[in-house]
Design a protein around this motif. Structure first.
Motif: not given
Length: 452
Positions: A84-105
């Protein structure tokens, strides 16, 4: 260099993770008391850019939303979760770049819940790391029965497939960082391991060494009760809990403490079981800070009952507050510090004896006593003292009238639960002796195993 900092909450058996490359950070499964995370970020001089939730937790109130709001971080939650709150919805296979050196799958890993996710950290120069939440644990998996018996078989089958997928898709040197498995009731079984890799789990984890049928049967056979407060965690986490109020509670005098006890509220003495047995305010209950206080208090208390905390020091009260907000008991009704003489202010103190299993064996030769075993069902089925009455601690408040008349000698596996039970019995006016001893020391008492 990537730094992964576990944030332990040993009293609940969970870990959160703070991950940084020295410039930015992300956090996985933060607990409600986010000041611990903020302190790490300040100490390292980094910005928290992302917060990841592996699942809508059943065993604690999340700090994810509050942390995201405090830091401006993106808050990543499964797109299938009806929050019930604002968020970044993610699902299988998405990749998030965290800064310049980390990525989260993002990897879908249903089983502990239907919408459970794992997060794989990929960074140059290091093996992958998987934040596996309540899916792949050290030597175990998360339990699949927390959403109710109608879903258990579907979830346990999904859990097997999810763990198999992680083992198939990740290299053997990939590090595993679970949220549960350090004493949490969200874990199907417990392990003493402090670290592991995919390769190690392939050799030792039942979900990776047994076939699906064997895994399902062995896991389901090992499940026992979980804390009643779990029922309140999912709705709270879906609604979006705010940051906790950890300010000092209002102070109560002796007259107010007595009024609260007489009104049926819980006045909780946080001292050790030894100190409590020696002398306490009549009607108060003992949940010592030296054990899993929040777990058992949250399990036993009628939800919504006002709680007043009695601690020897303000620091003891503050520690208890922190433990309780993690499970959604947000504000004590009141508090008092010092000792029982101050709290009772002239009232006679109550007390009860403590004893060993050897003393129980001796006394049973001379007079009849009631032996009350407050361990969980599986513990009882494995071994119990012949002639004992069995009422699991979490059922005792509702079943006090089932304890036979007479002097009650109450025991558990190591003493903590017996002390809680003894305080409940004493508050109900029963004559009680708390066995403060390890169950393994019961050499002089005949035992049996339940026929199952």
């Amino acid at each position: 260099m990537i730094e992964i900092v576990p944030i332990d909450t040993p009293t609940l058996g969970d870990r959160s993770y703070f991950v940084t490359d020295g410039e930015v950070a992300f956090v996985v499964d933060p607990q409600r008391d986010i000041d611990r995370v903020l302190a790490l970020a300040e100490e390292r001089g980094v910005r928290v850019a992302d917060v990841f939730e592996t699942h809508i937790h059943n065993d604690y109130v999340t700090g994810g939303l509050a942390l995201a709001r405090a830091t401006g971080a993106a808050y990543h939650v499964n797109s299938a979760d009806p929050v019930e709150f604002e968020h970044d919805a993610v699902s299988d296979g998405d990749v998030i770049e965290v800064g310049a050196r980390m990525r989260v799958r993002v990897v879908a890993t249903p089983g502990h819940t239907f919408t459970h996710l794992a997060y794989v950290l990929e960074a140059p120069g290091r093996a992958p790391a998987v934040f596996s939440g309540g899916s792949l644990l050290y030597g175990s998996t998360g339990r699949p029965d927390l959403l109710g018996p109608s879903h258990t078989h579907e979830l346990v089958t999904a859990q097997y497939g999810s763990v198999q997928r992680l083992a198939r898709e990740l290299p053997d040197d990939a590090e595993i960082f679970p949220t549960h498995g350090f004493g949490s009731f969200c874990s199907a079984t417990q392990s003493q391991a402090e670290a592991s890799t995919i390769g190690r789990e392939k050799r030792t984890n039942p979900a990776l060494t047994l076939d699906e049928k064997e895994y399902v049967e062995s896991l389901l056979a090992g499940l026992d009760a979980w804390p009643a407060y779990y029922a309140h965690m999912g709705p709270s986490n879906s609604a979006g809990p705010a940051a906790p109020d950890l300010s000092e509670p209002r102070r109560a005098d002796a007259a107010e403490l007595r009024r609260r006890i007489e009104a049926g509220e819980w006045v909780v003495d946080l001292r050790t079981r030894t100190a409590f047995a020696a002398g306490h305010m009549a009607g108060s209950l003992n949940f010592g800070l030296d054990g899993p206080m929040a777990t058992y208090l949250g399990w036993l208390i009628p939800w919504g009952t006002p709680v007043t905390l009695l601690g020897e020091t303000p620091e003891d009260v503050a520690e208890a507050q922190r433990e309780l907000v993690r499970i959604g008991i947000d504000r004590p009704a009141a508090a008092a510090t010092g000792g029982p003489e101050r709290w009772a202010d002239g009232e006679p103190l109550a007390s009860f004896d403590r004893a060993s299993f050897d003393e129980l064996a001796a006394v049973r030769h001379h007079r009849p006593v009631v032996v009350l075993d407050v361990r969980r069902v599986q513990e009882w089925e494995q071994s119990h003292i012949e002639g004992a009455v069995h009422i699991p601690l979490h059922e005792l408040p509702q079943r006090l009238d089932e304890v036979p008349d007479g002097e009650v000698w109450v025991h558990c596996q190591g003493g903590y639960r017996a002390a809680v039970a003894a305080s409940l019995l004493a508050a109900a006016g029963r004559r009680v002796v708390a066995i403060d001893d390890e169950y393994g020391a019961r050499a002089g008492l005949p035992t049996a195993a339940a026929a199952v």
